[in-house]
Scaffold this motif. Structure first.
Motif, PDB file in Angstrom:
ATOM      1  N   GLU A 141      -1.889   1.237  -9.554  1.00 18.54           N
ATOM      2  CA  GLU A 141      -1.917   0.161  -8.582  1.00 18.54           C
ATOM      3  C   GLU A 141      -2.416   0.611  -7.207  1.00 18.54           C
ATOM      4  N   GLY A 142      -2.603   1.902  -7.025  1.00 19.44           N
ATOM      5  CA  GLY A 142      -3.105   2.391  -5.749  1.00 19.44           C
ATOM      6  C   GLY A 142      -2.054   2.411  -4.649  1.00 19.44           C
ATOM      7  N   ILE A 143      -0.773   2.563  -5.021  1.00 22.82           N
ATOM      8  CA  ILE A 143       0.317   2.622  -4.050  1.00 22.82           C
ATOM      9  C   ILE A 143       0.596   4.079  -3.704  1.00 22.82           C
ATOM     10  N   SER A 144       0.569   4.414  -2.432  1.00 21.68           N
ATOM     11  CA  SER A 144       0.846   5.771  -1.981  1.00 21.68           C
ATOM     12  C   SER A 144       2.317   5.918  -1.619  1.00 21.68           C
ATOM     13  N   VAL A 145       2.811   7.140  -1.704  1.00 23.96           N
ATOM     14  CA  VAL A 145       4.194   7.447  -1.367  1.00 23.96           C
ATOM     15  C   VAL A 145       4.227   8.416  -0.192  1.00 23.96           C
ATOM     16  N   VAL A 146       4.999   8.069   0.816  1.00 25.99           N
ATOM     17  CA  VAL A 146       5.251   8.958   1.944  1.00 25.99           C
ATOM     18  C   VAL A 146       6.698   9.424   1.838  1.00 25.99           C
ATOM     19  N   SER A 147       6.896  10.729   1.786  1.00 23.90           N
ATOM     20  CA  SER A 147       8.235  11.292   1.668  1.00 23.90           C
ATOM     21  C   SER A 147       8.620  11.972   2.971  1.00 23.90           C
ATOM     22  N   TYR A 148       9.857  11.676   3.443  1.00 20.18           N
ATOM     23  CA  TYR A 148      10.292  12.215   4.732  1.00 20.18           C
ATOM     24  C   TYR A 148      11.816  12.228   4.758  1.00 20.18           C
ATOM     25  N   ASP A 149      12.390  13.045   5.627  1.00 20.13           N
ATOM     26  CA  ASP A 149      13.846  13.072   5.780  1.00 20.13           C
ATOM     27  C   ASP A 149      14.277  11.859   6.602  1.00 20.13           C
ATOM     28  N   ASN A 190       0.806  -1.226   0.000  1.00 22.61           N
ATOM     29  CA  ASN A 190       0.000   0.000   0.000  1.00 22.61           C
ATOM     30  C   ASN A 190       0.833   1.267   0.000  1.00 22.61           C
ATOM     31  N   LEU A 191       1.992   1.206   0.671  1.00 22.65           N
ATOM     32  CA  LEU A 191       2.782   2.414   0.891  1.00 22.65           C
ATOM     33  C   LEU A 191       4.252   2.195   0.568  1.00 22.65           C
ATOM     34  N   ILE A 192       4.888   3.238   0.047  1.00 23.15           N
ATOM     35  CA  ILE A 192       6.336   3.260  -0.116  1.00 23.15           C
ATOM     36  C   ILE A 192       6.840   4.482   0.631  1.00 23.15           C
ATOM     37  N   VAL A 193       7.783   4.274   1.533  1.00 28.08           N
ATOM     38  CA  VAL A 193       8.354   5.380   2.300  1.00 28.08           C
ATOM     39  C   VAL A 193       9.721   5.710   1.723  1.00 28.08           C
TER      40      VAL A 193
END
Length: 397
Positions: free
Chosen positions: A366-374, A343-346
């Motif tokens: 595909e409904g994959i969300s991306v979380v972006s962070y330091d 579901n998620l890619i960090v």
């Protein structure tokens, strides 16, 4: 340079949720990691501050170092990564645990003679060695029994140079419990106050094998990772479980019902950074893993490597995702959907840390969300900071 579209915005870290876990780690979430090796050592040491319920499914296919000597002697799964994770999760605030850690992580002298090492093993089995004398009861008694057992099991030709005492203890328990790892892992987890669950993905003796873009076949985890030999210079095309280091014949393995149940209990599933093929993908090779993940209704998160994994030569970030999805769906590609298994890619906020491009159209489709962070700090560079990553994972539960 990758162009990354952030398709999900979440509150990370969530300070209220993290503080709740910190004050009652015994009630913390069941975060499941598919891993092996040392990449998650710092993550494991940090996460016990927040949860004592994390689940670690470890590859037993290591073929290097002292694990290789034990595997060759007893035709058994590798125990080195299991021992490493047990010690990373052990509560070092408990009386006697630092001494247990010192014992489990100690290696016999690589330069000593075999006779000198046999004498040291005798001293350990008789309970006279300083390392064993430092361990309090009842753990001292159990370790001493293990030393007696392994001393009786090994052959005259067994090479003790560089042997890990922790590996010897786990091997003795494996041999004395009907060649099963679960009983000895459970026992030592209780005695060493291990704050989590550690299990091999399968109680198996298979070897890892890969085919390369130049049509070569390489058998043996230690030849794939680049840690004991020169790194692979050619792209990996495929990976499978082989019969032995001498035979590339495919071996079919299935996970146990207990392993499936552990996956089903997870509140978050993480495919973490580390050796992409020999740690993460290797854990997905036994049959039943993908099906069990698909049946588990919780977030599933991928943490890609930041350009430091020699196993990913020639791979773009998109290809990593595609490879991961292929192995997650292989149990039944016609019925398992991407949403079932990922579901998620960090990702780190600096996209230049990743190789190649990412297919945003594919992620959206595909409904994959991306979380972006330091994710990478000055202290952790060039690697992901364990404390930062854990706060994100805990916030996503």
């Amino acid at each position: 340079m990758p162009t990354i579209v952030i398709t999900r915005r979440v509150s990370v870290p969530d300070p209220q949720k993290i503080e709740r876990y910190r004050t009652a780690p015994q009630n913390g979430p069941r975060i499941l990691f598919f891993s092996g090796g040392t990449a998650l050592q710092n993550v494991s040491r940090d996460i016990i501050k927040y949860t004592h319920n994390s689940i670690h499914l470890i590859t037993p296919f290591d073929s290097g170092g002292s694990s290789a000597v034990l595997r060759n002697e007893f035709s058994m799964p590798a125990v080195g990564d299991i021992r490493n994770r047990l010690m990373s999760l052990a509560d070092d605030s408990v009386l006697g645990n630092p001494e247990i850690y010192d014992f489990f992580t100690h290696r016999l002298d690589k330069t000593a003679t075999q006779q000198e090492l046999r004498n040291e093993l005798k001293e350990l089995s008789e309970g006279h060695h300083p390392l064993i004398l430092a361990v309090p009861y009842p753990m001292r008694k159990l370790i001493q029994s293990s030393m007696i057992s392994i001393k009786n099991h090994i052959s005259d030709s067994f090479d003790l140079r560089g042997a890990s005492l922790g590996n010897l203890v786990l091997t003795a328990g494996y041999l004395d419990n009907g060649r099963q790892l679960a009983p000895v892992i459970y026992l030592f987890s209780k005695l060493a106050e291990v704050r989590g669950i550690v299990r091999p993905i399968a109680n198996a003796t298979a070897q890892l094998a890969v085919s390369l873009a130049d049509n070569r076949t390489v058998i043996g985890q230690h030849l794939i990772t680049g840690k004991e030999t020169a790194p692979l210079s050619t792209k990996i095309k495929n990976i499978w479980l082989a019969e032995s280091q001498e035979s590339p014949k495919h071996v079919s393995l299935s996970i146990s019902s207990r392993t499936s149940a552990l996956i089903n209990e997870a509140e978050l599933i993480c495919y973490p950074m580390g050796s992409f093929y020999s740690s993460v993908i290797a854990n997905l090779l036994p049959q039943g893993v993908g099906t069990s993940i698909a049946q588990t209704k919780c977030p599933k998160v991928f943490i890609p490597n930041t350009g430091t994994d020699v196993e990913l030569v020639g791979h773009t970030l998109s290809e990593q995702i595609e490879t991961l999805l292929f192995h997650l769906k292989k149990d039944n590609a016609s019925t398992i959907t991407t949403n079932d298994v990922l579901n998620l890619i960090v990702l780190d906020s600096d996209s230049t840390r990743y190789n190649g491009s990412i297919n945003n159209d594919m992620l959206s489709r595909e409904g994959i969300s991306v979380v972006s962070y330091d994710l990478i700090t000055n202290q952790s560079s060039p690697y992901i900071d364990a404390a930062v990553l854990n706060r994100i994972l805990l916030s996503l539960c």
